[in-house]
Structures are given as C-alpha cells and as structure tokens.
Motif scaffolding. Sequence first.
Motif, PDB file in Angstrom:
ATOM      1  N   TRP A 345      16.877  84.660 103.049  1.00  0.00           N
ATOM      2  CA  TRP A 345      15.507  84.573 102.291  1.00  0.00           C
ATOM      3  C   TRP A 345      14.797  85.888 102.457  1.00  0.00           C
ATOM      4  O   TRP A 345      14.393  86.516 101.244  1.00  0.00           O
ATOM      5  N   ILE A 346      14.893  86.446 103.639  1.00  0.00           N
ATOM      6  CA  ILE A 346      14.227  87.814 103.866  1.00  0.00           C
ATOM      7  C   ILE A 346      14.860  88.754 103.270  1.00  0.00           C
ATOM      8  O   ILE A 346      14.071  89.854 102.334  1.00  0.00           O
ATOM      9  N   LEU A 347      16.283  88.930 103.240  1.00  0.00           N
ATOM     10  CA  LEU A 347      17.009  89.866 102.396  1.00  0.00           C
ATOM     11  C   LEU A 347      16.808  89.599 100.907  1.00  0.00           C
ATOM     12  O   LEU A 347      16.626  90.958 100.244  1.00  0.00           O
ATOM     13  N   ALA A 348      16.580  88.625 100.500  1.00  0.00           N
ATOM     14  CA  ALA A 348      16.311  88.463  98.972  1.00  0.00           C
ATOM     15  C   ALA A 348      14.867  89.176  98.639  1.00  0.00           C
ATOM     16  O   ALA A 348      14.690  89.839  97.628  1.00  0.00           O
ATOM     17  N   LYS A 349      13.929  88.660  99.504  1.00  0.00           N
ATOM     18  CA  LYS A 349      12.712  89.631  99.363  1.00  0.00           C
ATOM     19  C   LYS A 349      12.649  91.051  99.426  1.00  0.00           C
ATOM     20  O   LYS A 349      12.003  91.658  98.499  1.00  0.00           O
ATOM     21  N   MET A 350      13.498  91.573 100.426  1.00  0.00           N
ATOM     22  CA  MET A 350      13.615  92.952 100.366  1.00  0.00           C
ATOM     23  C   MET A 350      14.364  93.535  99.280  1.00  0.00           C
ATOM     24  O   MET A 350      13.836  94.675  98.744  1.00  0.00           O
ATOM     25  N   PHE A 351      15.428  92.879  98.694  1.00  0.00           N
ATOM     26  CA  PHE A 351      15.992  93.509  97.308  1.00  0.00           C
ATOM     27  C   PHE A 351      14.713  93.310  96.193  1.00  0.00           C
ATOM     28  O   PHE A 351      14.876  94.214  95.299  1.00  0.00           O
ATOM     29  N   TYR A 352      14.075  92.211  96.257  1.00  0.00           N
ATOM     30  CA  TYR A 352      13.076  92.217  95.216  1.00  0.00           C
ATOM     31  C   TYR A 352      12.083  93.457  95.318  1.00  0.00           C
ATOM     32  O   TYR A 352      11.784  94.302  94.414  1.00  0.00           O
ATOM     33  N   ASN A 353      11.650  93.522  96.833  1.00  0.00           N
ATOM     34  CA  ASN A 353      10.517  94.974  96.943  1.00  0.00           C
ATOM     35  C   ASN A 353      11.221  96.219  96.609  1.00  0.00           C
ATOM     36  O   ASN A 353      10.611  97.052  96.182  1.00  0.00           O
ATOM     37  N   MET A 354      12.526  96.260  96.862  1.00  0.00           N
ATOM     38  CA  MET A 354      13.346  97.526  96.681  1.00  0.00           C
ATOM     39  C   MET A 354      13.389  97.846  95.069  1.00  0.00           C
ATOM     40  O   MET A 354      12.978  99.031  94.660  1.00  0.00           O
ATOM     41  N   ALA A 355      13.757  96.711  94.387  1.00  0.00           N
ATOM     42  CA  ALA A 355      13.414  96.836  92.776  1.00  0.00           C
ATOM     43  C   ALA A 355      12.140  97.073  92.213  1.00  0.00           C
ATOM     44  O   ALA A 355      11.991  98.139  91.555  1.00  0.00           O
ATOM     45  N   GLU A 356      11.216  96.614  93.048  1.00  0.00           N
ATOM     46  CA  GLU A 356       9.915  96.883  92.602  1.00  0.00           C
ATOM     47  C   GLU A 356       9.416  98.349  93.051  1.00  0.00           C
ATOM     48  O   GLU A 356       8.634  98.944  92.065  1.00  0.00           O
ATOM     49  N   ALA A 357       9.991  98.740  93.906  1.00  0.00           N
ATOM     50  CA  ALA A 357       9.776 100.267  94.414  1.00  0.00           C
ATOM     51  C   ALA A 357      10.048 100.989  93.338  1.00  0.00           C
ATOM     52  O   ALA A 357       9.434 102.122  93.264  1.00  0.00           O
ATOM     53  N   GLN A 358      11.498 100.825  92.836  1.00  0.00           N
ATOM     54  CA  GLN A 358      11.847 101.631  91.783  1.00  0.00           C
ATOM     55  C   GLN A 358      11.033 101.732  90.659  1.00  0.00           C
ATOM     56  O   GLN A 358      10.750 102.906  90.027  1.00  0.00           O
ATOM     57  N   HIS A 359      10.399 100.577  90.243  1.00  0.00           N
ATOM     58  CA  HIS A 359       9.629 100.510  88.930  1.00  0.00           C
ATOM     59  C   HIS A 359       8.215 101.382  89.436  1.00  0.00           C
ATOM     60  O   HIS A 359       7.496 101.986  88.481  1.00  0.00           O
ATOM     61  N   HIS A 360       7.699 100.972  90.523  1.00  0.00           N
ATOM     62  CA  HIS A 360       6.483 101.371  91.078  1.00  0.00           C
ATOM     63  C   HIS A 360       6.547 103.166  90.887  1.00  0.00           C
ATOM     64  O   HIS A 360       5.667 103.892  90.166  1.00  0.00           O
ATOM     65  N   GLN A 361       7.872 103.646  91.704  1.00  0.00           N
ATOM     66  CA  GLN A 361       7.520 105.069  91.774  1.00  0.00           C
ATOM     67  C   GLN A 361       7.726 105.804  90.406  1.00  0.00           C
ATOM     68  O   GLN A 361       7.364 106.956  89.783  1.00  0.00           O
ATOM     69  N   SER A 362       8.771 105.159  89.479  1.00  0.00           N
ATOM     70  CA  SER A 362       9.082 105.603  88.238  1.00  0.00           C
ATOM     71  C   SER A 362       8.134 105.547  87.185  1.00  0.00           C
ATOM     72  O   SER A 362       7.797 106.240  86.275  1.00  0.00           O
ATOM     73  N   SER A 363       7.530 104.169  86.977  1.00  0.00           N
ATOM     74  CA  SER A 363       6.775 103.923  85.885  1.00  0.00           C
ATOM     75  C   SER A 363       5.456 104.040  86.244  1.00  0.00           C
ATOM     76  O   SER A 363       4.510 105.097  85.691  1.00  0.00           O
ATOM     77  N   THR A 364       5.012 102.979  87.292  1.00  0.00           N
ATOM     78  CA  THR A 364       3.329 103.272  87.484  1.00  0.00           C
ATOM     79  C   THR A 364       2.913 104.155  87.998  1.00  0.00           C
ATOM     80  O   THR A 364       1.769 104.721  87.614  1.00  0.00           O
ATOM     81  N   HIS A 365       3.575 105.048  88.861  1.00  0.00           N
ATOM     82  CA  HIS A 365       3.087 106.175  89.615  1.00  0.00           C
ATOM     83  C   HIS A 365       3.503 107.434  88.703  1.00  0.00           C
ATOM     84  O   HIS A 365       2.630 107.991  88.218  1.00  0.00           O
ATOM     85  N   LEU A 366       4.790 107.784  88.869  1.00  0.00           N
ATOM     86  CA  LEU A 366       5.116 109.250  88.317  1.00  0.00           C
ATOM     87  C   LEU A 366       4.997 109.245  86.843  1.00  0.00           C
ATOM     88  O   LEU A 366       4.331 110.033  86.242  1.00  0.00           O
ATOM     89  N   GLY A 367       5.476 108.078  86.133  1.00  0.00           N
ATOM     90  CA  GLY A 367       5.680 108.189  84.578  1.00  0.00           C
ATOM     91  C   GLY A 367       4.347 107.976  83.974  1.00  0.00           C
ATOM     92  O   GLY A 367       3.863 108.708  83.033  1.00  0.00           O
ATOM     93  N   LEU A 368       3.636 106.985  84.408  1.00  0.00           N
ATOM     94  CA  LEU A 368       2.387 106.610  83.564  1.00  0.00           C
ATOM     95  C   LEU A 368       0.922 107.040  84.211  1.00  0.00           C
ATOM     96  O   LEU A 368      -0.052 106.809  83.998  1.00  0.00           O
TER      97      LEU A 368
END
Length: 674
Positions: A345-368
């Motif tokens: 379960w922890i690994l699933a949460k880590m992969f979720y957060n890793m994915a959200e990190a890509q969204h965060h840095q690319s979209s929420t932070h740098l892009g927008l």
Amino acid sequence: MGALMSMIFGKAQVEVFVTTGDRQGAGTDANVWLCIVDDLGNVTPDVLLDNLLQNDHERGQTYSYPIWKLGEMKGKVHKVVVWRDEAGIGDHWFLDRVEVEDRRRNTRHVFPLQRWVKPHVRYTMYEHHSFLPQHEPQLEMRREELEEKRKTFEYAARFNKGPLQVATLPADEAFSAKYMLDFLSLKGALMAQTMYLRLTTERWTSLEDLKNVYLENSQLYMPKVANMWMDDEWFGRQRVQGVNPVLITLCQEIPEKFGVTDEMVEPFLEGLTLEQALQKNKIFITDLEMLDGILCKDSGLPLVSPIALFYLNKAEDIMPLAIQLFQQKAPDNPVFLPSDPKYTWILAKMFYNMAEAQHHQSSTHLGLTHLLMEGICVCTHRHISPSHPLFKLLAPHFLYLLAINSRGLAKLIQPGGWVDTGMTVGIRGMFSLIEKSYLAWSFTKHGILPNEVKSRGVYDASILPYYPYRDDGEDLFLCIRKYVFNVVTHFYDDPDKIANDYELQAWREELVRPRSEGGLELQDVPGSNGRFETADEIAETMTVLVSTCSLGHAAANFQQYEAYGFIPNFPGKLTGAPPTDKQELGEADIMKYLPNKKETLDIMVITKLLSMKGTKSLGDFEVQYLYDPHSIQAAEEFRLDLRRLSHVIEERNLKRKHMYDWLNPKIVPNSISI
C-alpha cells in the motif's frame, strides 16, 4: 556648495531630490541638468545637478540640490525637465524620480520617470507621471519608446504548443547583484553540506540510512513529513494543503475506467455503502489523466497516470480509499487498498505521489505560473507604456520573472539538468505536460481562484470542511481583487477612457490572438466583442495576473523542500516498473525504487533553493510606481488588509493539526522571482 550657500543665505525656497534607479549600470558620471516649469508657463534657469566633492547619481541613491535662482517662476510647480550629456566614463543613467520640495507653499511633488535617460534628450516629467495613451502630453516619444521595446521584447516559441517566452533576456530584466550573490551563496553552502555524502555508496540501504543525511541546525534539516509520510491521514491532507492542492474533486459517480467496487471500500466507510457515501458528498477523487501517454525518461516505460479515491470521515479527515495506477481497468492494473500489505500500500501511495509530483512541477508550478506569466509579461512590455497606470500596477509583480525563467531553463531544464536527473518524466515529458496544461488553461476558470475551486465541487465548506488552500487562498485572492479594482476603477471612471485606450486594447488583442499569428492564444480573457468594454473586465484580468504572480506561485513553490525534501513522501523520481500485483513487500523492496544518493541530494538542494524567498512580501513593493494620492491610499489599504489577514491565518493555524502558512501574506512575495 549647497551646504555653504545654506549657511550664508539660509534654506533655499525650492529643493530638488533626485533618485537614481537600483539596477545594473544605473548610475552615471555624465553632467545632468534640470529646470522647473510652473503652472503659468514660467521656467527656472537651468540647474547643473552636481554637488561639490560628491559623486552624484550613484545607483539606488538620492541626492538633494537646493535651487537658489527661481527666475520668473512665481506659480505652482507643474513639471520638471531633465537632460544629460555624454561626459564621464559611464554616462548611462536610469532615473527613478525627481521630487521637488516647494517651501514657498509647503508642498512636495513627485515626478517619476523610471527610464534610461538618453544623452541630449529632454525628458519632461509631470507630477505622478501616469497617463492613459490618449491623454499623453508627449505622444510621439511614447510611441517611439514602445516601438523600441517591441524590438527588445520579442517572443520565442520553445514549446510546440506551449507558452511563448522572451527571445533574449533584456539587460534591464536581469537579477540585481545582491540577489544573485545571496542565491549563489546559499547554493554553495548547501552543496558543501552534502559533499561528503556524495563520496559514499550510491544507494540507500534503509529508511534510517536515508534519515541520516539530514543535518541538525542547518538549511538541510529533516522535514516534518519524515515522521508521518506513511500515515494515510497525512496522505489525504496533502491533497488539501500540500504543494499541489488543486486536484481534489467532489466525486458523485465512480468513473467506468476506475475498477473500484463497493466490496473493496465499504470496510473504510464507517458503516455506509459506497452509494450512500456518494449521495452524502463524502467521496472525493483525483484523476491524473493528463499523464496518460507520457513516458518515463530513463526506462521508456509509460508513466503512471493514477486515479485515487478519498473518504471524508467523521473526524473530517480526508482518508485514501483506493488507488489505481493507470487509467484503464486491467488484470495487471489492480486497485490498491489500505487493507493491502503495509509496504504494498505504501508503494502504491509513493507511485501516486510521484505522478502528482510530475503534474505539480510541470503544470501547477512551472507551466501555469512561471511560463504562463512570462508570455504575458513580454506582451505587457510590447504594448503598454511605462507611463501607463496599468504598467505601473503590474510592474512590481513581474520583478525578476524573466530573469528566473531564463536562469531556470538554462540550469534546470536542459539535457542532463536537474529535471532530467531528478524527475521521472525528464525534460521531454515535462515539455509535453506543460503544453497540455497551457492549452487547457482558462483565464476565468483557472485564473480566478474561487471559480477554480468551485469547478471541482469543493468550494462549500460544508462539503469539504478542512481545505486550507481554499480558505486562505480565497481570502488572499479577495484582498488582491479589492486592491486591483480600487486602482483600476479610479483610472477608468468613464467608458470612453476604455474605448480610447489603444495600448490596452492592443495588449488584450495579442493575448488572445492565435499563436500562428503571433499571439499568446489565451482562453476566456475577460472582454466583449474582442475588446475590453468595462472597468470590471479590466480589473478582473489584472487581478488574475497579480494573484498568479503572488498567491498562485507561492502555493506551488515555497513548501517544496517540506514536500520533496524527504524523498519517499513526495518523490520527484522513482526507478523501476510500478507494481502490477499485490504481492507483499518489505522496506527493502521500496528502497530499491528511490533515487540514488547523488540524485537524492540534488533534489534536496534544488528544492531548498526553490523554496528561498527572494523578494519582499506582497504589498511591500521593491519599487514604487504609482504616486497619485488615490493609488497610494489604495496600496495603504491593501497592506492593512494583508496584515489583518495574516493575523487571521495565524489564528487558524493554532487550531490546525498541521500548520499551513504558505498563503500567509507575510510569506507570499510580490512576484515570481525564484
């Protein structure tokens, strides 16, 4: 000489204070002259602005000059004329303002210029010097100046369909020497602190081994999340007060692509069925569909594009119910649950957060924030004169924006740079995500914070009681809106002023024009019939820009070290293929997914640097641009509102389980400068 004259004759009837701007190369060794014109048209004799035995007109300094000979000037101070020659080794000069103290009438007048003064050109400066173009008394000079700026501020398309940027960083937009010194000093100190660890073994052996990297009483301290990152409660809280709090959405129906069943999640619903929980507005969802089709940089495998389900429990905590790592149901794409083996379960949460990190840095932070605002900043320089009140309104919020973007792209977003080594998607994947987010961004839906939150169904506190980003963010947004509306409606108190403001209308037209025709192609910019027609439309547009450069960037940026600094909590990078089954795992298994030591240390150093606050707090402007009494009063009211809100947020934090201080006006800077 002025001091000697004062001793002999007493104080001069008029004294002039000349302030040179605080930017690179602003000071001058040239000879500078000035004369004053009164409201009757009378002019003083020319005055050489030179104090005996003093190096005048140095960068960021103010010098005073008594005027003993007023000539025929009998009336009120009306305007000032300034010019210079080409004498001296360094004759370039950036004049910020001239202030005239008229002791005959006990008045003080401010004449801002905020421009480079060309040799042998007479610059006439009017009090407050803020004009709509149709009211400009020096129209030809204003038009020539904008033509020159359009040659300096040209667009470059570095993304296929993403935001436009400045082609070459103008010298005026570079960082100050002090800012760069502070930044580089911190970077050097952080690199020195981690140097010895870079010489040890490549991989972490355990979580305790990872925790040993942190140094007490140093910049690279252990983030608080290191002791709670495994907890489901904290995983849920990151959706409402984490570094990327813009995804949580009210779920009213389980998507067909999500393989969740009643039987899977009902043990966690406190006696409710899934259908009952949906009807009671207790189920929330995040869907990272945007990541579907993106590849991981190192492995070439598809990046996970997870869907996660959450439940609002009786304690009003958002608790994770289920995570599916890819978009479509499949036998090798299981739905992970809190009842799965602990580390699975922890690994699933880590992969979720890793994915959200890509969204965060690319979209929420740098892009927008960074890149979206860069194109708008360039457009502003191209079409709106520095004498325009709206340029003066926006200027404090564009400070260092172009400089940090230029440096960031050169240092971080290049092959082999930090994004390539510290983010799972690498630069190609990041560029793709930036393009997707830019094309989807809407001025009125995404730029106006209350509208964006409403679009996800989580605006009502009775539905989602604990949402610090929403609560602090909306209050700050409304403070900004009140200030901006106060200023804008003052200058546009007549519809004709809007209709005849050709600079403003050309600016808006380039914002919405298709990229293929040289525009930014932004969606839903306020206006009617292809134009601004009301002051409210203008003010709403300006509010979006000011809030994105301050509030929007602050929410996405300043807690980066707290989120990313302990890698398992919000991993920018995981190595290896995501799990395709629910076999039981142990701590050693999840350690294999973490970046190696060098990559980990680089992530820590970069996110610490990115969390550095480089400019003053919102409302405390580095440079004052607006000097008219109404705007000065509006700014004072703005600062008062911000101080009040700061106290309110501090009171809220006393009651919160985990402090959320990132939208406290004390923390939020004026601009995107890091």
